[in-house]
Design a protein around this motif. Structure first.
Motif, PDB file in Angstrom:
ATOM      1  N   ASN A   4       0.834  -1.210   0.000  1.00  0.00           N
ATOM      2  CA  ASN A   4       0.000   0.000   0.000  1.00  0.00           C
ATOM      3  C   ASN A   4       0.866   1.257   0.000  1.00  0.00           C
ATOM      4  N   LEU A 139       0.644  -3.779  -9.072  1.00  0.00           N
ATOM      5  CA  LEU A 139      -0.645  -4.380  -8.724  1.00  0.00           C
ATOM      6  C   LEU A 139      -0.722  -5.831  -9.189  1.00  0.00           C
ATOM      7  N   GLY A 140      -0.163  -6.117 -10.370  1.00  0.00           N
ATOM      8  CA  GLY A 140      -0.154  -7.490 -10.882  1.00  0.00           C
ATOM      9  C   GLY A 140       0.658  -8.421 -10.004  1.00  0.00           C
ATOM     10  N   ARG A 142       1.350  -7.988  -6.818  1.00  0.00           N
ATOM     11  CA  ARG A 142       0.634  -8.148  -5.542  1.00  0.00           C
ATOM     12  C   ARG A 142      -0.497  -9.162  -5.687  1.00  0.00           C
ATOM     13  N   TYR A 143      -1.245  -9.055  -6.792  1.00  0.00           N
ATOM     14  CA  TYR A 143      -2.356  -9.975  -7.028  1.00  0.00           C
ATOM     15  C   TYR A 143      -1.830 -11.399  -7.194  1.00  0.00           C
ATOM     16  N   GLY A 144      -0.723 -11.561  -7.932  1.00  0.00           N
ATOM     17  CA  GLY A 144      -0.130 -12.879  -8.131  1.00  0.00           C
ATOM     18  C   GLY A 144       0.359 -13.487  -6.826  1.00  0.00           C
ATOM     19  N   LYS A 146      -0.815 -12.857  -3.809  1.00  0.00           N
ATOM     20  CA  LYS A 146      -1.993 -13.231  -3.012  1.00  0.00           C
ATOM     21  C   LYS A 146      -2.576 -14.546  -3.512  1.00  0.00           C
ATOM     22  N   ARG A 147      -2.632 -14.726  -4.838  1.00  0.00           N
ATOM     23  CA  ARG A 147      -3.181 -15.970  -5.404  1.00  0.00           C
ATOM     24  C   ARG A 147      -2.310 -17.164  -5.058  1.00  0.00           C
ATOM     25  N   SER A 148      -0.989 -16.973  -5.108  1.00  0.00           N
ATOM     26  CA  SER A 148      -0.098 -18.108  -4.806  1.00  0.00           C
ATOM     27  C   SER A 148      -0.177 -18.462  -3.315  1.00  0.00           C
ATOM     28  N   THR A 150      -2.855 -18.125  -1.467  1.00  0.00           N
ATOM     29  CA  THR A 150      -4.154 -18.780  -1.317  1.00  0.00           C
ATOM     30  C   THR A 150      -4.054 -20.236  -1.751  1.00  0.00           C
TER      31      THR A 150
END
Length: 154
Positions: A4, A139-140, A142-144, A146-148, A150
């Motif tokens: 952030n 952002l990509g 960070r999203y990647g 978070k997905r990994s 999860t």
């Protein structure tokens, strides 16, 4: 949380770069300073020390000898690092003070808004597109991440 802060810094940098201005020096034959996107003509009026307020900026650039362009806070008279000051009781829209090499404060009167040059608009566009691309990459990532995380939990 760290992501952030990075995002906020990138957005702040993006808007800071949007606010830079350029003035074409070949048109201006009088001694001047540029501050906050405005051109001020340097007068011969020496101000008393008690009329000087806070520092509001400084000269950051000199003219480009071949193109005559200035970027940001600039001067064709004063050295880089020369400070700009408020004048007590005078709106900065009307005048500012500039400290000369003899440590005197000289009044500079507002003349006009600094004009944007086509090349600076193009340069800003390239810089802004680069910042936008960096923002998308952040952002990509960070999203990647978070997905990994999860997937590892499941």
């Amino acid at each position: 949380m760290k992501g952030n802060r990075c995002l906020i810094f990138t957005i702040f940098l993006f808007f800071a770069l949007l606010s830079t201005s350029t003035v074409h020096a070949q048109i201006l034959t009088y001694p001047f300073v540029v501050w906050d996107g405005k051109v001020y003509e340097v007068s011969e009026v020496v101000l008393l020390d008690e009329k000087i307020g806070n520092v509001i900026g400084k000269v950051n650039t000199k003219p480009n000898d071949s193109s005559g362009d200035y970027y940001g806070n600039a001067s064709n008279t004063f050295a880089i690092g020369t400070k700009y000051y408020e004048i007590s009781g005078v709106s900065m829209a009307d005048a500012i003070a500039v400290e000369n090499e003899r440590r005197q404060f000289i009044q500079a009167d507002y003349v006009q808004k600094a004009t944007e040059q086509p090349m600076s608009v193009l340069q800003k566009g390239i810089v802004n597109a680069s910042i936008f691309a960096i923002l998308i990459i952040i952002l990509g990532v960070r999203y990647g991440l978070k997905r990994s995380k999860t997937r590892e939990i499941n």
